[in-house]
Enzyme design. Structure first.
Site, PDB file in Angstrom:
ATOM      1  N   HIS A 134       0.843  -1.184   0.000  1.00  0.00           N
ATOM      2  CA  HIS A 134       0.000   0.000   0.000  1.00  0.00           C
ATOM      3  C   HIS A 134       0.879   1.235   0.000  1.00  0.00           C
ATOM      4  CE1 HIS A 134      -4.113  -1.373   0.080  1.00  0.00           C
ATOM      5  NE2 HIS A 134      -3.822  -2.278   1.000  1.00  0.00           N
ATOM      6  N   ASP A 164      -0.271   7.219  -3.559  1.00  0.00           N
ATOM      7  CA  ASP A 164      -1.327   6.792  -4.480  1.00  0.00           C
ATOM      8  C   ASP A 164      -1.620   7.832  -5.555  1.00  0.00           C
ATOM      9  OD1 ASP A 164      -1.742   4.337  -3.371  1.00  0.00           O
ATOM     10  OD2 ASP A 164      -3.585   4.853  -2.307  1.00  0.00           O
TER      11      ASP A 164
END
Length: 376
Positions: A134, A164
């Site tokens: 992540h 992200d």
């Protein structure tokens, strides 16, 4: 091509988004905000982090169809869409798209001009390519996470904005649009391998140059832009809120210390030996008044001081309200599309796409009748 007001500069560009989470949906939202016809291919049962689809604004301005890639004819339906598309975006682990039959080779066999955008954390190759991860892990290994926070505390977590979205989504969008330009000039599509570790590293290009030149210490809270400098940071106010200070240039710093009420610290700007004293003086002054009071003091000046607002407060800031930086659509306050275009303005045209709600419409518009064969 003539455009309808609010459609944006990418009107006429067709994008297939294979549903995922995080950077892929955000990148596709940005393309949709810019006017592209983005069709999100959702899977039966949905995907995501449990967000109510009514509130997932990263699916605004899109349309949705449902295709089961595990069904015998599922891959063929995606290939039918890819044949008619300019761009395809997927965020599977390396090899998964190939395994289910919708990888670059299969898509390019149907559409040689297709830009095939791949969004992962680790990239398509390398020792960690097939590992789960992540945002926080990708930032950790690039050195980016280690730069953020106070020197005597653990690194601060910047939500998932830096990895992200900044290191992932924005690089994917730049990549697929550059490849689309190439495809329209040459007639040849290609694969765009977008990895968050690459993008997050690239974002720190200036810092790496400063380290090499001896102008940046490779540790937290020791530099001009990482909180080490007392006139570039945040300070608590009397009501437990915060003000942000960015008075870097000499003229801005002079105005800052004058308005703050510590003119005796004017000479401390370049004297590192006095930075501790300066920080204490600045902190003490900010603790003497509320955030609202300090905002009024610095309003309309070039001292480069601003109140630290919450997400709920931000849309009501006078400057953001005047620019329409936020907009209300379908009862949801959300950031308006960015950037802005003089000839092809953008807007939030539709709310979050509901899974499968647009299947019949997309089948008609894209001339893919097989999409509807399982509709009730």
């Amino acid at each position: 091509m003539a455009t309808t007001p609010g459609q944006g500069p990418l009107v006429g560009v067709r994008v297939v988004e294979l549903a995922g989470i995080g950077p892929g949906p955000f990148a596709a939202m940005l393309l949709a905000d810019l006017g592209a016809d983005v069709v999100r291919v959702d899977r039966p049962g949905g995907v995501g982090l449990g967000i109510n689809p009514d509130y997932d604004v990263t699916n605004r301005n899109k349309r949705s169809v449902i295709v089961d890639l595990k069904s015998p004819d599922g891959p063929a339906r995606v290939l039918d869409l890819a044949e008619r598309a300019d761009i395809l975006i997927e965020g599977f682990r390396p090899g998964v798209a190939e395994r289910v039959g919708v990888g670059p080779e299969a898509c390019h066999a149907r559409n040689p001009r297709l830009v095939y955008g791949r969004m992962t954390g680790w990239g398509q190759d390398g020792p960690l390519a097939h590992r789960a991860g992540h945002d926080i892990a990708y930032l950790a290994v690039t050195g980016t996470l280690g730069m953020i926070g106070e020197p005597d505390r653990p690194p601060a977590v910047p939500a998932n904005l830096l990895g992200d979205y900044a290191g992932g989504s924005l690089y994917l969008v730049v990549g697929v649009l550059a490849a689309l330009h190439h495809a329209r000039v040459s007639g040849a599509g290609q694969v765009v391998d977008t990895a968050i570790v690459d993008g997050a590293s690239h974002l720190a290009a200036m810092i790496h140059g400063m380290v090499a030149a001896g102008g940046w210490q490779d540790r937290r809270g020791a530099n001009l832009l990482d909180g080490g400098c007392p006139y570039y940071g945040t300070y608590e106010t009397a009501d437990g809120k915060y003000m942000a200070v960015g008075a870097l240039e000499p003229q801005f710093y002079a105005e800052f210390v004058t308005l703050l009420g510590i003119p005796d610290q004017a000479d401390a700007r370049k004297d590192w030996a006095r930075w501790g004293e300066l920080r204490e003086a600045v902190a003490a002054r900010f603790r003497s008044r509320t955030r609202e009071e300090w905002t009024a003091v610095f309003e309309g000046t070039d001292a480069c001081v601003a109140p630290v607002l919450s997400l709920g407060e931000a849309p009501h800031h006078p400057h953001l309200a005047a620019r329409g930086t936020f907009t209300d659509h379908g009862g949801i306050t959300q950031p308006a599309p960015a950037p802005r275009f003089s000839a092809t303005p953008t807007t939030v045209r539709t709310g979050p796409a509901q899974p499968g709600a647009d299947t019949a419409e997309v089948a008609r518009d894209w001339d893919v009748p097989d999409l509807t064969k399982d509709l009730a």
